[in-house]
Enzyme design. Structure first.
Site, PDB file in Angstrom:
ATOM      1  CD1 TRP A  47     -13.946 -19.394 -17.920  1.00  0.00           C
ATOM      2  CD2 TRP A  47     -12.544 -19.289 -16.188  1.00  0.00           C
ATOM      3  NE1 TRP A  47     -13.851 -18.069 -17.552  1.00  0.00           N
ATOM      4  CE2 TRP A  47     -12.984 -17.979 -16.502  1.00  0.00           C
ATOM      5  CE3 TRP A  47     -11.652 -19.465 -15.129  1.00  0.00           C
ATOM      6  CZ2 TRP A  47     -12.560 -16.857 -15.788  1.00  0.00           C
ATOM      7  CZ3 TRP A  47     -11.239 -18.356 -14.418  1.00  0.00           C
ATOM      8  CH2 TRP A  47     -11.689 -17.062 -14.745  1.00  0.00           C
ATOM      9  CD  GLU A  86      -0.199 -22.215 -29.355  1.00  0.00           C
ATOM     10  OE1 GLU A  86      -1.032 -23.122 -29.216  1.00  0.00           O
ATOM     11  OE2 GLU A  86       1.032 -22.381 -29.197  1.00  0.00           O
ATOM     12  CG  HIS A 143      -4.368 -24.741 -30.058  1.00  0.00           C
ATOM     13  ND1 HIS A 143      -3.710 -24.722 -28.847  1.00  0.00           N
ATOM     14  CD2 HIS A 143      -5.553 -25.356 -29.848  1.00  0.00           C
ATOM     15  CE1 HIS A 143      -4.477 -25.312 -27.938  1.00  0.00           C
ATOM     16  NE2 HIS A 143      -5.596 -25.703 -28.524  1.00  0.00           N
ATOM     17  CE  LYS A 170      -6.729 -28.768 -27.255  1.00  0.00           C
ATOM     18  NZ  LYS A 170      -7.377 -27.557 -26.717  1.00  0.00           N
TER      19      LYS A 170
END
Length: 253
Positions: A47, A86, A143, A170
């Site tokens: 989400w 990001e 990111h 990640k």
């Protein structure tokens, strides 16, 4: 390598797990988006809270997470507020970022929470400790939508996330060349084989980086993102096509 098992989904074993982002701007949009998932094959739903227009209103955020959690009660659920710095939809203060993520953890509806690694050391530590105290796993992320750092920096960031007690580190990077994609894949392989004691997620974005979204089982990324409706990042593949390719690769390994 530690395997994380949530609702019978094993992260860090076998094919990369498929995550579909949902990005409804209001309750009706979220409801419609979740209903449209029927018939699709996936492992986890993300989400993307930053797309929900009233996410910083506590009561509206609570209504949203209850809706999402109820409609997806049997599905592994990741709650993510992707900040504008990001690549997300809106800016947020560190104080509100911590409060929102704690609210999601307190809702008892989520299995994972995304924590941006460079939010701030104190804020990251606070959210991670709070999540773990309440039985919620942490995907710690970074990111870069502009470039791909060098090999050593990619490894360094992933190792830092481990040090900060991420359950799954990640990193998602934008390639400026095909060589950048190879750099990301080499760093993923070496991180997985030499340094990681837990699952990791890596991807190279955009058209050049599509191969990284498919080859996780070979290089060591435990999860990939597929699009049901709109993509949440450049290079995401339709989830039906993604399933087909991952099956073919898995059966050939």
């Amino acid at each position: 390598m530690k395997i994380i098992t949530v609702k019978n989904v094993e992260f860090g074993k076998g094919k990369p797990k498929i995550c579909i982002p949902i990005m409804g701007k209001d309750l009706e949009g979220l409801k419609n988006e979740i209903q449209s998932l029927e018939g699709l094959t996936y492992d986890i739903i993300e989400w993307r809270m930053d797309h929900f227009k009233d996410i910083l209103k506590k009561e509206e955020a609570q209504k949203a997470i209850q809706l999402v959690g109820t409609m997806l009660s049997d599905t592994v659920l990741l709650a993510t507020f992707r900040t504008s710095k990001e690549g997300g939809e809106m800016a947020i203060s560190n104080e509100d970022y911590v409060a929102l993520n704690k609210q999601m953890i307190d809702s008892k509806q989520i299995d994972f929470v995304d924590v941006e690694c460079f939010t701030g050391d104190d804020e990251v530590k606070e959210i991670v400790e709070y999540a773990h105290a309440h039985g919620v796993y942490v995907v710690m992320s970074n990111h870069d939508f502009d470039k791909t750092p060098d090999y050593e920096e990619i490894i360094s960031r992933l190792k830092l996330m481990q040090e900060k007690e991420a359950d799954i580190p990640k990193i998602a990077l934008m390639p400026q060349s095909k060589s950048d994609v190879l750099t990301l894949l080499k760093a993923t392989l070496d991180m997985n084989e030499k340094y990681a004691d837990r699952p990791i997620i890596t991807m190279s974005m955009g058209a050049d980086g599509v191969i990284s979204r498919l080859a996780g089982e070979v290089f060591g990324s435990c999860l990939t993102f597929g699009a049901a409706r709109a993509a949440s990042a450049p290079g995401q593949i339709n989830v039906t096509d993604l399933n087909s390719v991952l099956d073919i690769l898995h059966n050939s390994i």
